[in-house]
Scaffold this motif. Structure first.
Motif, PDB file in Angstrom:
ATOM      1  N   SER A   4     -50.365 106.002  26.847  1.00 32.15           N
ATOM      2  CA  SER A   4     -51.340 105.829  25.766  1.00 32.15           C
ATOM      3  C   SER A   4     -50.655 105.894  24.398  1.00 32.15           C
ATOM      4  O   SER A   4     -51.036 105.189  23.463  1.00 32.15           O
ATOM      5  N   LYS A   5     -49.586 106.705  24.300  1.00 33.30           N
ATOM      6  CA  LYS A   5     -48.835 106.730  23.034  1.00 33.30           C
ATOM      7  C   LYS A   5     -48.134 105.399  22.829  1.00 33.30           C
ATOM      8  O   LYS A   5     -48.050 104.888  21.710  1.00 33.30           O
ATOM      9  N   ASP A   6     -47.573 104.844  23.919  1.00 40.17           N
ATOM     10  CA  ASP A   6     -46.916 103.536  23.804  1.00 40.17           C
ATOM     11  C   ASP A   6     -47.918 102.455  23.402  1.00 40.17           C
ATOM     12  O   ASP A   6     -47.623 101.593  22.579  1.00 40.17           O
ATOM     13  N   ALA A   7     -49.114 102.513  24.005  1.00 40.08           N
ATOM     14  CA  ALA A   7     -50.140 101.518  23.652  1.00 40.08           C
ATOM     15  C   ALA A   7     -50.464 101.617  22.158  1.00 40.08           C
ATOM     16  O   ALA A   7     -50.577 100.601  21.459  1.00 40.08           O
ATOM     17  N   ALA A   8     -50.570 102.862  21.672  1.00 39.19           N
ATOM     18  CA  ALA A   8     -50.885 103.050  20.243  1.00 39.19           C
ATOM     19  C   ALA A   8     -49.722 102.554  19.384  1.00 39.19           C
ATOM     20  O   ALA A   8     -49.929 101.889  18.358  1.00 39.19           O
ATOM     21  N   PHE A   9     -48.478 102.861  19.813  1.00 36.89           N
ATOM     22  CA  PHE A   9     -47.301 102.405  19.053  1.00 36.89           C
ATOM     23  C   PHE A   9     -47.306 100.880  18.941  1.00 36.89           C
ATOM     24  O   PHE A   9     -47.159 100.312  17.848  1.00 36.89           O
ATOM     25  N   TRP A  10     -47.469 100.203  20.092  1.00 33.15           N
ATOM     26  CA  TRP A  10     -47.375  98.735  20.072  1.00 33.15           C
ATOM     27  C   TRP A  10     -48.570  98.105  19.349  1.00 33.15           C
ATOM     28  O   TRP A  10     -48.435  97.075  18.697  1.00 33.15           O
ATOM     29  N   SER A  11     -49.743  98.739  19.458  1.00 31.82           N
ATOM     30  CA  SER A  11     -50.902  98.199  18.731  1.00 31.82           C
ATOM     31  C   SER A  11     -50.677  98.277  17.229  1.00 31.82           C
ATOM     32  O   SER A  11     -50.981  97.345  16.482  1.00 31.82           O
ATOM     33  N   LYS A  12     -50.112  99.417  16.800  1.00 32.25           N
ATOM     34  CA  LYS A  12     -49.860  99.607  15.364  1.00 32.25           C
ATOM     35  C   LYS A  12     -48.825  98.604  14.847  1.00 32.25           C
ATOM     36  O   LYS A  12     -48.890  98.143  13.717  1.00 32.25           O
ATOM     37  N   THR A  13     -47.877  98.255  15.730  1.00 31.02           N
ATOM     38  CA  THR A  13     -46.780  97.354  15.353  1.00 31.02           C
ATOM     39  C   THR A  13     -47.197  95.886  15.418  1.00 31.02           C
ATOM     40  O   THR A  13     -46.468  95.008  14.939  1.00 31.02           O
ATOM     41  N   ALA A  14     -48.346  95.613  16.053  1.00 31.87           N
ATOM     42  CA  ALA A  14     -48.650  94.232  16.479  1.00 31.87           C
ATOM     43  C   ALA A  14     -48.650  93.204  15.335  1.00 31.87           C
ATOM     44  O   ALA A  14     -48.054  92.129  15.464  1.00 31.87           O
ATOM     45  N   ARG A  15     -49.312  93.527  14.206  1.00 40.29           N
ATOM     46  CA  ARG A  15     -49.409  92.520  13.117  1.00 40.29           C
ATOM     47  C   ARG A  15     -48.022  92.205  12.560  1.00 40.29           C
ATOM     48  O   ARG A  15     -47.701  91.059  12.272  1.00 40.29           O
TER      49      ARG A  15
END
Ligand SMILES: C[S@@+](CC[C@H](N)C(=O)[O-])C[C@H]1O[C@@H](n2cnc3c(N)ncnc32)[C@H](O)[C@@H]1O
Length: 214
Positions: A4-15
């Motif tokens: 879940s931390k990885d999902a949050a990291f990659w979501s934050k990085t997505a744009r």
């Protein structure tokens, strides 16, 4: 880091990930062409760790369908925006982690995992899962950042110092780099026969592997 931390990291990085230019365009295009050469017009394809969907959108005209998934909702949001803008109808983007595609018992002619296997928490379980969703005779195509064989000061500094500091600051995801030779063995142990291997130079080497499901 956990999933879940990885999902949050990659979501934050997505744009930012979507806006940044591809670092090695020649390498990217070479991988794309090699990958397309294994795909057929009537193939049903699964791409895992699809990011913002750029590769899936380029492959879509050459196959029947693509299911493209990513752990990060932020990545899939952008992928769906791009799909709608381009009016592509044979891709389904979905939020899913790498070991999570077997619910309907669906199998695929080709499974793609580009720039992903060094990020998954359990490589062997992931490979086992991907083998279970690849049709016998189908292909599994991956590109993976690997550790250099033998001692490399650059790799030591990246893996043992820079990455842990960045992770502590929330600026790097979970990573688990293995040697390219080890990756080949693990892919074979997962139930595949290797058809093609090539290495692309970069900050760390990226290994491209095409394997056939036995
Ligand atoms: C380096 S990016 C690569 C994206 C795309 N495949 C490409 O080549 O441009 C890695 C992607 O894998 C996703 N990812 C990381 N860990 C994952 C996991 N365990 N399961 C599925 N996707 C994951 C991230 O959200 C991110 O979009």
């Amino acid at each position: 880091m956990n999933l879940s931390k990885d999902a949050a990291f990659w979501s934050k990085t997505a744009r930012k990930y979507a806006a940044d230019p591809i670092r090695n365009m020649d390498g990217y295009l070479n991988t794309l062409e090699r990958t397309k050469s294994y795909l057929k017009a009537d193939d049903n394809v699964l791409e895992i760790g699809c990011g913002t969907g750029s590769t899936a959108l380029l492959i879509a005209p050459h196959v029947a369908t693509i299911t493209a998934s990513d752990l990060a909702p932020g990545m899939i949001e952008i992928a769906n925006e791009k799909r709608a803008e381009e009016g592509v109808e044979n891709i389904t983007f979905q939020v899913a982690q790498a070991q999570d595609h077997s619910q309907e018992g669906t199998t695929y002619d080709a499974v793609l995992a580009h720039n992903l296997l060094h990020l998954v928490p359990s490589l062997d379980q992931t490979l086992e899962h991907l083998a279970s969703v690849t049709k016998p005779g189908g292909v599994f195509i991956s590109k993976t950042v690997c550790a250099p064989e033998g001692f490399s000061l650059k790799f030591f500094l990246i893996n043992s110092i820079a990455v842990p500091i960045m992770q502590a600051l929330g600026k790097a995801p979970s990573v688990n780099f293995i040697f390219g030779s080890e990756l080949n063995k693990r892919i074979e142990a997962g139930g595949f026969e290797i058809l093609e291997v090539s290495d692309q130079a970069g900050i760390l080497v990226s290994r491209y592997v095409v394997a056939k499901k036995l």
